[in-house]
Design an enzyme around this catalytic site. Structure first.
Site, short mmCIF file in Angstrom:
data_model
loop_
_atom_site.label_atom_id
_atom_site.label_comp_id
_atom_site.label_asym_id
_atom_site.label_seq_id
_atom_site.Cartn_x
_atom_site.Cartn_y
_atom_site.Cartn_z
CG ASP A 144 -12.88 0.54 7.52
OD1 ASP A 144 -13.54 -0.27 6.76
OD2 ASP A 144 -11.51 0.32 7.98
CG HIS A 145 -17.21 -1.17 3.82
ND1 HIS A 145 -16.08 -0.92 2.76
CD2 HIS A 145 -17.37 -2.60 3.52
CE1 HIS A 145 -15.54 -2.15 2.35
NE2 HIS A 145 -16.15 -3.07 2.61
CG HIS A 176 -10.99 -2.50 4.87
ND1 HIS A 176 -11.61 -1.57 5.25
CD2 HIS A 176 -11.27 -2.58 3.63
CE1 HIS A 176 -12.52 -1.05 4.24
NE2 HIS A 176 -12.04 -1.87 3.27
#
Length: 493
Positions: free
Chosen positions: A184-185, A247
């Protein structure tokens, strides 16, 4: 943190190396890590693609993309060194013979290293190919060493709780949990990582981090862009699944987690799971009370007229897909009892801005309560992007002869400390190379996050919103999202 200088020789195998993510994020991240001296001394990037291509042609394609997307300037000397580590390899995802040929290639690289190198498989492909690739990796024994082999999987990880459970079970047939890096960037962003240091490295904030002192918490991820070229993908996803399930819930975990005993990956991930388990599940009859959805129509963004979602390429003219979602969550634990966590995300909104707002409770009695002066709320704002800073808002005396108060800010600006801040993917890829799982999601985290949004997801999928589109592009979303917070005397910050 592990010492990158001790990294073993590593072969990075990128499935989908000709795709958009690889050209915009992955190759620039590896290039920047290489320039910074963070890559293993012995490494190779094996770029897999379906079409026939030459190394020279593919490397020219990568160089062109680096010049557009790399954080660091592409110089002839740096490029010459980096490109020597890249190999293009024609590969068919569904053919066993392709995996056998890949095994031969990896073995030949091991001979160059002089040892069996680490292998990092990056699945930069659609989720429908994960099962195929995982099965072939198993049957070809490409990842036969649990200590050396790892796999990185991009979101979305499943499309609901049941599919996530099935995918976790499938991967478990080939990989140990410690080998699986669900990326999950957002967790690689500098200010998100800074939450741990800010909370647990300072004695002045952690004692205030509970329901006794905090009135509400907001998490906003607003985007100016629409769906662009991702229309067909977004039609099957929507804002709830695309952003909130992963996110925003992961950011919520960082804000709300209990102090970990140590910085070990397992300990931190345990505390995140505790948060997800404590989130009060929304019953089907309460979805409309706690959640708001929206879809943008035509409007104006930055002075430019833009079309509505249903006019975008690949979108059905009567689409029921939400491009905006806002939810009010409660955590049923001792620390956060009664504190609302408001999360919202949307496309084609007024501005691009991702941030966390911690609003503190007012004083039970203020010396200035009888005066005509307005006391602004004390807030802590953590800006994630495009700003990268932490702001503490409080009241102080305005300079002069009269006792007049005014709100001020103290700001820690990340850019002022380091202008050339590493991108999120650089952080996460380096952690994966080092075997650090701290910022990656574990199987139970993924399943609990899906469980949190399950009833909202089902309610929205099974009922059509007759008011879509319900907000103009270039605004802050539908009016109902304002009512969501105003019911408790709050406002979106």
């Amino acid at each position: 943190m592990n010492d990158h200088k001790k990294l073993q020789p590593t072969t990075i195998i990128i499935f989908g190396a000709t795709g958009d993510l690889a050209k915009r994020k992955l190759f620039p991240a590896f290039y920047n890590l290489y320039i910074d001296g963070r890559m293993p001394k012995g490494f190779n990037i094996v770029a897999l693609g379906r079409s026939e291509n030459t190394d020279e042609s593919f490397k020219s394609y990568i160089k062109e993309n680096l010049e557009n997307f790399s954080r660091k300037k592409v110089t002839s000397q740096d490029w010459a060194g980096f490109q020597a580590h890249i190999t293009y390899f024609q590969h068919q995802l569904d053919q066993e013979s392709s995996y056998q040929s890949l095994q031969q290639k990896l073995n030949s690289l091991d001979e160059i290293y002089g040892i069996r190198g680490n292998r990092l498989f990056y699945l930069s492909i659609g989720p429908n190919f994960v099962a195929t690739i995982s099965n072939h990796i198993k049957s070809s024994s490409l990842a036969s060493d649990p200590e050396k082999d790892r796999i990185i999987i991009e979101k979305p990880f499943g499309h609901d709780k049941q599919s996530a459970i099935e995918l976790n079970s499938l991967l478990a047939e080939t990989f140990e949990e410690e080998q699986i890096y669900r990326i999950d960037h957002y967790l690689g962003k500098e200010t998100v990582q800074n939450i741990l240091a800010f909370r647990f490295g300072n004695s002045i904030f952690e004692p205030l981090w509970d329901y006794k002192h905090i009135e509400s918490i907001q998490i906003t991820v607003a985007e100016e862009v629409g769906v662009e070229t991702r229309g067909s993908f977004y039609e099957q996803t929507g804002a709830l699944r695309d952003m909130i399930q992963n996110h925003l819930l992961q950011i919520l975990c960082m804000v709300a987690m209990e102090p970990p005993v140590s910085l070990e990956a397992g300990e931190i991930r345990d505390r995140k799971v505790d948060v997800l388990k404590s989130i009060r599940r929304i019953t089907p009859d309460k979805v409309d009370h706690y959640a708001v959805r929206g879809q943008y129509g035509k409007g104006t963004v930055n002075g430019v007229e833009v079309k509505g979602y249903r006019q975008e390429d690949g979108i059905a003219p009567n689409s029921n897909t939400e491009t905006f979602a806002a939810v009010k969550f409660y955590l049923d634990n001792e620390r956060w009892q009664g504190v609302p966590f408001y999360v919202r995300t949307g496309k084609k909104m007024k501005e691009k801005h991702s941030y966390i707002t911690i609003q503190f409770k007012p004083l039970p009695h203020s010396t200035f309560s009888d005066s005509e002066q307005h006391l602004s709320a004390n807030r802590l704002i953590i800006n994630i992007q495009p700003l990268m800073d932490i702001r503490l808002q409080f009241m102080t005396k305005k300079p002069g002869l009269s006792l007049v108060l005014k709100p001020v800010e103290m700001i820690f600006d990340n850019f002022a400390c380091q202008e050339d801040t590493p991108e999120a993917y650089e952080t996460l890829l380096l952690d994966a190379l080092m075997g650090d799982l701290t910022l990656f999601m574990r199987s139970d985290q993924v399943e609990e996050a899906w469980d949190v949004v399950k009833t909202i997801q089902e309610a929205w999928e099974n009922s059509k919103d007759v008011f879509f589109p319900n907000y103009e592009a270039g605004t802050w979303g539908p009016k109902d999202s304002i009512s969501l917070v105003e019911r408790q005397g709050h406002n979106w910050v």
